[in-house]
Design a protein around this motif. Structure first.
Motif, PDB file in Angstrom:
ATOM      1  N   VAL A   1       0.853  -1.175   0.000  1.00  0.00           N
ATOM      2  CA  VAL A   1       0.000   0.000   0.000  1.00  0.00           C
ATOM      3  C   VAL A   1       0.895   1.232   0.000  1.00  0.00           C
ATOM      4  N   SER A   2       0.521   2.201  -0.779  1.00  0.00           N
ATOM      5  CA  SER A   2       1.258   3.454  -0.821  1.00  0.00           C
ATOM      6  C   SER A   2       0.500   4.481   0.010  1.00  0.00           C
ATOM      7  N   VAL A   3       1.215   5.150   0.916  1.00  0.00           N
ATOM      8  CA  VAL A   3       0.610   6.154   1.790  1.00  0.00           C
ATOM      9  C   VAL A   3       1.485   7.399   1.763  1.00  0.00           C
ATOM     10  N   ARG A   4       0.872   8.530   1.606  1.00  0.00           N
ATOM     11  CA  ARG A   4       1.625   9.785   1.651  1.00  0.00           C
ATOM     12  C   ARG A   4       1.725  10.246   3.090  1.00  0.00           C
ATOM     13  N   LEU A   5       2.937  10.479   3.529  1.00  0.00           N
ATOM     14  CA  LEU A   5       3.190  10.978   4.875  1.00  0.00           C
ATOM     15  C   LEU A   5       4.077  12.206   4.787  1.00  0.00           C
ATOM     16  N   CYS A   6       3.882  13.102   5.713  1.00  0.00           N
ATOM     17  CA  CYS A   6       4.761  14.269   5.740  1.00  0.00           C
ATOM     18  C   CYS A   6       6.120  13.861   6.316  1.00  0.00           C
ATOM     19  N   ARG A   7       7.108  14.663   6.039  1.00  0.00           N
ATOM     20  CA  ARG A   7       8.489  14.349   6.451  1.00  0.00           C
ATOM     21  C   ARG A   7       8.586  14.152   7.970  1.00  0.00           C
ATOM     22  N   SER A   8       7.897  14.976   8.745  1.00  0.00           N
ATOM     23  CA  SER A   8       7.994  14.854  10.201  1.00  0.00           C
ATOM     24  C   SER A   8       7.424  13.518  10.691  1.00  0.00           C
ATOM     25  N   ASP A   9       6.341  13.029  10.052  1.00  0.00           N
ATOM     26  CA  ASP A   9       5.797  11.719  10.428  1.00  0.00           C
ATOM     27  C   ASP A   9       6.787  10.611  10.092  1.00  0.00           C
ATOM     28  N   LEU A  10       7.419  10.709   8.935  1.00  0.00           N
ATOM     29  CA  LEU A  10       8.427   9.710   8.562  1.00  0.00           C
ATOM     30  C   LEU A  10       9.586   9.704   9.550  1.00  0.00           C
ATOM     31  N   GLU A  11      10.009  10.884   9.966  1.00  0.00           N
ATOM     32  CA  GLU A  11      11.104  10.973  10.945  1.00  0.00           C
ATOM     33  C   GLU A  11      10.705  10.350  12.275  1.00  0.00           C
TER      34      GLU A  11
ATOM     35  N   GLY B   1      13.836   2.830  15.331  1.00  0.00           N
ATOM     36  CA  GLY B   1      15.222   2.708  15.802  1.00  0.00           C
ATOM     37  C   GLY B   1      15.299   2.437  17.295  1.00  0.00           C
ATOM     38  N   ARG B   2      14.485   3.133  18.035  1.00  0.00           N
ATOM     39  CA  ARG B   2      14.486   2.959  19.495  1.00  0.00           C
ATOM     40  C   ARG B   2      14.012   1.576  19.907  1.00  0.00           C
ATOM     41  N   LEU B   3      13.037   1.022  19.169  1.00  0.00           N
ATOM     42  CA  LEU B   3      12.500  -0.299  19.487  1.00  0.00           C
ATOM     43  C   LEU B   3      13.241  -1.425  18.768  1.00  0.00           C
ATOM     44  N   HIS B   4      14.184  -1.059  17.882  1.00  0.00           N
ATOM     45  CA  HIS B   4      14.952  -2.046  17.110  1.00  0.00           C
ATOM     46  C   HIS B   4      14.040  -2.926  16.266  1.00  0.00           C
ATOM     47  N   VAL B   5      13.102  -2.265  15.557  1.00  0.00           N
ATOM     48  CA  VAL B   5      12.177  -2.965  14.661  1.00  0.00           C
ATOM     49  C   VAL B   5      12.165  -2.230  13.323  1.00  0.00           C
ATOM     50  N   ARG B   6      11.551  -2.851  12.334  1.00  0.00           N
ATOM     51  CA  ARG B   6      11.424  -2.211  11.025  1.00  0.00           C
ATOM     52  C   ARG B   6      10.365  -1.106  11.078  1.00  0.00           C
ATOM     53  N   GLU B   7      10.542  -0.132  10.221  1.00  0.00           N
ATOM     54  CA  GLU B   7       9.594   0.978  10.153  1.00  0.00           C
ATOM     55  C   GLU B   7       8.199   0.488   9.779  1.00  0.00           C
ATOM     56  N   SER B   8       8.117  -0.513   8.932  1.00  0.00           N
ATOM     57  CA  SER B   8       6.814  -1.051   8.531  1.00  0.00           C
ATOM     58  C   SER B   8       6.069  -1.637   9.734  1.00  0.00           C
ATOM     59  N   GLU B   9       6.799  -2.164  10.695  1.00  0.00           N
ATOM     60  CA  GLU B   9       6.154  -2.697  11.899  1.00  0.00           C
ATOM     61  C   GLU B   9       5.527  -1.577  12.725  1.00  0.00           C
ATOM     62  N   ILE B  10       6.165  -0.427  12.758  1.00  0.00           N
ATOM     63  CA  ILE B  10       5.609   0.730  13.471  1.00  0.00           C
ATOM     64  C   ILE B  10       4.325   1.184  12.789  1.00  0.00           C
ATOM     65  N   VAL B  11       4.323   1.240  11.472  1.00  0.00           N
ATOM     66  CA  VAL B  11       3.134   1.658  10.729  1.00  0.00           C
ATOM     67  C   VAL B  11       1.996   0.666  10.968  1.00  0.00           C
ATOM     68  N   ARG B  12       2.283  -0.632  10.891  1.00  0.00           N
ATOM     69  CA  ARG B  12       1.238  -1.640  11.133  1.00  0.00           C
ATOM     70  C   ARG B  12       0.713  -1.555  12.563  1.00  0.00           C
ATOM     71  N   PHE B  13       1.612  -1.318  13.525  1.00  0.00           N
ATOM     72  CA  PHE B  13       1.184  -1.170  14.911  1.00  0.00           C
ATOM     73  C   PHE B  13       0.253   0.038  15.057  1.00  0.00           C
ATOM     74  N   ALA B  14       0.613   1.154  14.449  1.00  0.00           N
ATOM     75  CA  ALA B  14      -0.217   2.367  14.533  1.00  0.00           C
ATOM     76  C   ALA B  14      -1.587   2.123  13.910  1.00  0.00           C
ATOM     77  N   LEU B  15      -1.625   1.414  12.796  1.00  0.00           N
ATOM     78  CA  LEU B  15      -2.907   1.097  12.166  1.00  0.00           C
ATOM     79  C   LEU B  15      -3.755   0.204  13.058  1.00  0.00           C
ATOM     80  N   ARG B  16      -3.146  -0.825  13.626  1.00  0.00           N
ATOM     81  CA  ARG B  16      -3.897  -1.715  14.531  1.00  0.00           C
ATOM     82  C   ARG B  16      -4.428  -0.954  15.729  1.00  0.00           C
TER      83      ARG B  16
END
Length: 165
Positions: A9-19, A26-41
């Motif tokens: 899925v393609s999602v447009r995010l602003c630079r600050s959200d990506l950061e 980085g802090r949780l030592h997981v992939r960025e996609s896992e953070i996005v899936r967690f936020a969606l859940r």
């Protein structure tokens, strides 16, 4: 597509959200996609009652109290739109949410000075303990979620705290 692969899925995010996503990953030592899936859940969990197309009126109040400021601000929900979402299709008035209370929910995302000029300041004791939006949330929970405690609820419509809209 292979059955084991998830669709992309393609999602447009602003630079600050990506950061933020990068920093949290980085802090949780997981992939960025896992953070996005967690936020969606997390969002789907909070908004789950909206998936039930039969949920109406008072049943939807908890969503708008827990997520109200974010929902009303992000989706620019005014009282008329909230009325259509919450009360649409209700034939009985006992489950219906009063339009005046929908106006209060819509004001939760506004700057503090705005709702106070329209609604009036909450009682000093409640304001000190809960803050303005906390006092409104308390009032709406007592009125719609815990109706057995209605006698303890401050009735904004008959009190001197409310000024005409």
């Amino acid at each position: 597509m292979d059955e084991n692969k998830h669709p992309r899925v393609s999602v447009r995010l602003c630079r600050s959200d990506l950061e933020r996503i990068e920093k949290i990953a980085g802090r949780l030592h997981v992939r960025e996609s896992e953070i996005v899936r967690f936020a969606l859940r997390l969002a789907f969990t909070k908004l789950a009652p909206l998936l039930d197309l039969n949920a109406r009126g008072q049943e939807l109040i908890p969503i708008f109290l827990e997520c109200g400021p974010e929902l009303t601000r992000h989706f620019d929900l005014d009282p008329r739109t909230l009325d259509a979402i919450i009360n649409d299709g209700l034939e009985t008035t006992e489950k219906r949410v009063d339009y005046e209370d929908l106006e209060l929910i819509a004001t939760l995302h506004m700057p503090v000075y705005h709702p106070r000029t329209r609604v009036g300041a909450p009682p000093k004791q409640e304001a000190a303990q809960l803050g303005y939006s906390g006092a409104l949330q308390h009032y709406l929970y007592q009125k719609y979620i815990e109706p057995e405690n209605r006698h303890a609820v401050l009735n904004y419509r008959t009190s001197s705290l409310r000024t005409p809209l």
